[in-house]
Design a protein around this motif. Structure first.
Motif, short mmCIF file in Angstrom:
data_model
loop_
_atom_site.label_atom_id
_atom_site.label_comp_id
_atom_site.label_asym_id
_atom_site.label_seq_id
_atom_site.Cartn_x
_atom_site.Cartn_y
_atom_site.Cartn_z
N LEU A 88 0.81 -1.22 0.00
CA LEU A 88 0.00 0.00 0.00
C LEU A 88 0.85 1.27 0.00
CD1 LEU A 88 -2.74 -0.99 2.61
CD2 LEU A 88 -2.76 -1.32 0.13
N LYS A 89 2.16 1.12 -0.01
CA LYS A 89 3.03 2.29 0.01
C LYS A 89 2.75 3.17 -1.21
CE LYS A 89 7.86 3.72 0.42
NZ LYS A 89 9.27 3.27 0.50
N GLY A 90 2.50 4.44 -0.97
CA GLY A 90 2.18 5.37 -2.05
C GLY A 90 0.73 5.79 -2.08
N LEU A 91 -0.13 5.06 -1.35
CA LEU A 91 -1.53 5.48 -1.28
C LEU A 91 -1.68 6.70 -0.37
CD1 LEU A 91 -3.69 2.22 -0.93
CD2 LEU A 91 -3.12 3.51 -3.00
N GLU A 92 -2.58 7.60 -0.73
CA GLU A 92 -2.92 8.74 0.10
C GLU A 92 -4.42 8.96 0.03
OE1 GLU A 92 -0.80 12.26 -1.01
OE2 GLU A 92 1.14 11.23 -1.16
N LEU A 93 -5.01 9.34 1.15
CA LEU A 93 -6.43 9.68 1.17
C LEU A 93 -6.58 11.10 1.69
CD1 LEU A 93 -9.35 8.75 0.67
CD2 LEU A 93 -9.44 8.04 3.07
N HIS A 94 -7.10 11.98 0.86
CA HIS A 94 -7.31 13.39 1.23
C HIS A 94 -8.82 13.62 1.35
CE1 HIS A 94 -3.09 14.66 0.14
NE2 HIS A 94 -3.19 13.48 -0.46
N THR A 95 -9.26 13.96 2.54
CA THR A 95 -10.69 14.15 2.78
C THR A 95 -11.03 15.63 2.88
OG1 THR A 95 -10.34 13.92 5.17
CG2 THR A 95 -10.92 11.92 3.96
N ARG A 96 -12.33 15.92 2.73
CA ARG A 96 -12.86 17.29 2.80
C ARG A 96 -12.23 18.20 1.74
NH1 ARG A 96 -12.41 16.07 8.45
NH2 ARG A 96 -10.42 17.15 8.57
N GLY B 55 3.14 4.58 -6.47
CA GLY B 55 4.06 3.59 -5.94
C GLY B 55 3.50 2.18 -5.94
N ASN B 56 3.77 1.45 -4.83
CA ASN B 56 3.28 0.07 -4.74
C ASN B 56 1.76 0.00 -4.80
OD1 ASN B 56 5.95 -0.57 -4.39
ND2 ASN B 56 5.79 -1.08 -2.21
N GLY B 57 1.09 1.01 -4.23
CA GLY B 57 -0.37 1.02 -4.21
C GLY B 57 -0.97 1.10 -5.60
N ALA B 58 -0.19 1.58 -6.58
CA ALA B 58 -0.68 1.67 -7.95
C ALA B 58 -0.15 0.57 -8.84
CB ALA B 58 -0.30 3.03 -8.55
N ASP B 59 1.07 0.06 -8.53
CA ASP B 59 1.74 -0.83 -9.48
C ASP B 59 1.93 -2.26 -9.00
OD1 ASP B 59 2.02 1.28 -11.25
OD2 ASP B 59 3.93 1.92 -10.39
N ILE B 60 1.89 -2.49 -7.69
CA ILE B 60 2.02 -3.86 -7.18
C ILE B 60 0.66 -4.41 -6.75
CG2 ILE B 60 2.98 -5.28 -5.33
CD1 ILE B 60 5.51 -3.67 -5.49
N ALA B 61 -0.07 -3.60 -6.00
CA ALA B 61 -1.41 -4.02 -5.55
C ALA B 61 -2.43 -3.81 -6.66
CB ALA B 61 -1.81 -3.24 -4.31
#
Length: 440
Positions: free
Chosen positions: A162-170, A337-343
């Motif tokens: 999940l490295k590379g994932l980001e969650l931006h709220t509001r 990162g991994n969150g887009a290319d491995i998972a």
């Protein structure tokens, strides 16, 4: 009797003038449920605007008037009542016809006070702030979560997939969400009438559960599978679709200015997905004709997105995977990162009508032959707060925009589970690498 009532009303108003909004709210909402607290807060806010700020009643936009003003437009959508989650775990209702008909309006004044600095939001309660102050306030309200952790073995090595994932709220408030959703429905009607290019709009026949979501693509023509002309999956360089609409370009500018997307990776294409209840997106990794990072913005109904190196198809529209992440309304999920290319990732059958917009930047080597750069998307400068607030905002960004109890990493246990805590975004404690391994 009328005179007594008038005198009592005047005494009551005189008392209100001597109290702060917070004092009034504390007294009136004590012991009430979250829903009732929200209603009381909305009413106190409007009393504050009307009687403490000296504005006339015509200048105050009350929750009831807001609901009525949207009712005519929203009735044609027939979308279900949906919920916007907040960090406190208290649900907020995004107004839809069902909530209007049930007479359960929920209004959070903080969502309406401050407009987009580029004029995206239409209905705004004036509060005397400068545009810079408004943007600073909204910018500071964005929640940023970046430390997602889930380990799997990849090529024999323990890897945080999940490295590379980001969650931006509001990032987009309820008013702005309504405007964007209304615009998407306008585009859908245009597509149904043949007013968009053929490759822009697609509404396949629903031949089985999970199949048949409406898609619209702008900026480039993307092929999901080998087509009848033999074109492979990816960007069709000689295909023609409509350009990015102005409202979507405003969304891109918002995300770059507010440090959600980097200025080095400004999207120049997007895909809109309109889900009916039960629609889904099967497991996949986004094509590398698009560079990283890319992002997806969520509207109308919250749903979960699953991640894992191996996602299983159980039944049509039903998938299982090791990590499940809820997507709040108005939030932006960054995949990198991994969150887009491995998972791999997928969206199981959604519980209600939903809209998502995925923004991506095309690889320069894959640009359509007729592509020309859009000057409106060039040289976007990230927002820099005034010097007095700069250190505070930089600290906010460094810590991921979280409060003290939110600075920890996300962790998931094995198996197809989401968060075990009852809150949508539970506080989780930091641990050492040995603790992580024990959780695996």
């Amino acid at each position: 009797m009328a005179g007594d009532f008038s005198r009592r009303s005047q005494d009551f108003m005189a008392m209100l003038r001597n109290l702060s909004r917070e004092e009034i709210l504390d007294v009136l909402s004590e012991g009430l449920c979250p829903h009732c607290e929200d209603v009381i807060e909305a009413r106190v806010y409007n009393l504050h605007q009307k009687f403490l700020d000296g504005e006339s009643s015509d200048d105050v936009i009350s929750p009831k008037r807001r609901l009525n003003s949207y009712a005519h437009t929203l009735n044609s959508w027939r979308s279900p009542q949906v919920v916007e989650s907040t960090y406190s775990g208290r649900p907020k209702v995004l107004v839809t016809p069902s909530s209007i008909n049930n007479k359960r309006p929920v209004f959070n004044h903080s969502n309406y006070e401050i407009p987009l600095s580029d004029g995206l939001s239409r209905s705004v309660v004036g509060n005397g702030l400068s545009e810079e102050q408004k943007e600073l306030s909204r910018f500071g309200q964005v929640g940023r979560r970046k430390d997602f952790v889930y380990y799997e073995k990849v090529n024999g090595k323990e890897t945080n997939i999940l490295k590379g994932l980001e969650l931006h709220t509001r990032v987009f408030n309820p008013d702005e969400q309504r405007e964007i959703v209304e615009f998407v429905y306008t585009l859908q009607r245009m597509g149904q009438k043949g007013q968009l290019r053929a490759r822009t709009y697609s509404e396949p026949r629903k031949w089985m559960k999970g199949k048949g979501r409406v898609t619209m693509q702008f900026g480039c023509c993307y092929n999901y599978a080998v087509d009848k002309d033999g074109n492979p999956p990816g960007i069709i360089r000689d295909g023609e679709v409509d350009p990015l609409p102005p409202l979507f370009k405003k969304m891109i500018r918002r995300m770059v200015r507010w440090h959600v997307l980097p200025p080095t990776c400004v999207p120049n294409s997007c895909i809109v997905n309109i889900y009916d209840e039960g629609d889904c997106i099967p497991p996949h990794i986004d094509h590398h004709d698009f560079v990283r990072p890319f992002c997806t913005v969520s509207f109308l109904a919250e749903c979960n997105i699953l991640f894992g190196t191996s996602l299983k198809i159980i039944n049509p529209g039903e998938f299982s995977g090791p990590f499940s992440l809820p997507l709040p309304l108005g939030s932006v999920l960054i995949l990198n990162g991994n969150g887009a290319d491995i998972a791999k990732h997928c969206v199981p059958s959604v519980p209600a009508k939903r809209i998502s917009i995925t923004f991506r930047k095309m690889d320069d080597r894959k640009l359509p032959f007729a592509y020309t750069p859009d000057p409106e998307l060039s040289a976007i400068e990230p927002f820099v707060p005034p010097s007095s607030d700069k250190s505070r905002i930089q600290h906010h960004l460094k810590d991921g925009g979280n409060d003290n109890h939110d600075k920890s990493e996300y962790r998931a246990e094995s198996g197809n589970k989401g968060f075990s805590n009852e809150d949508e975004f539970p506080p989780l404690g930091k641990g050492s690498s040995s603790n992580r391994r024990s959780q695996r």
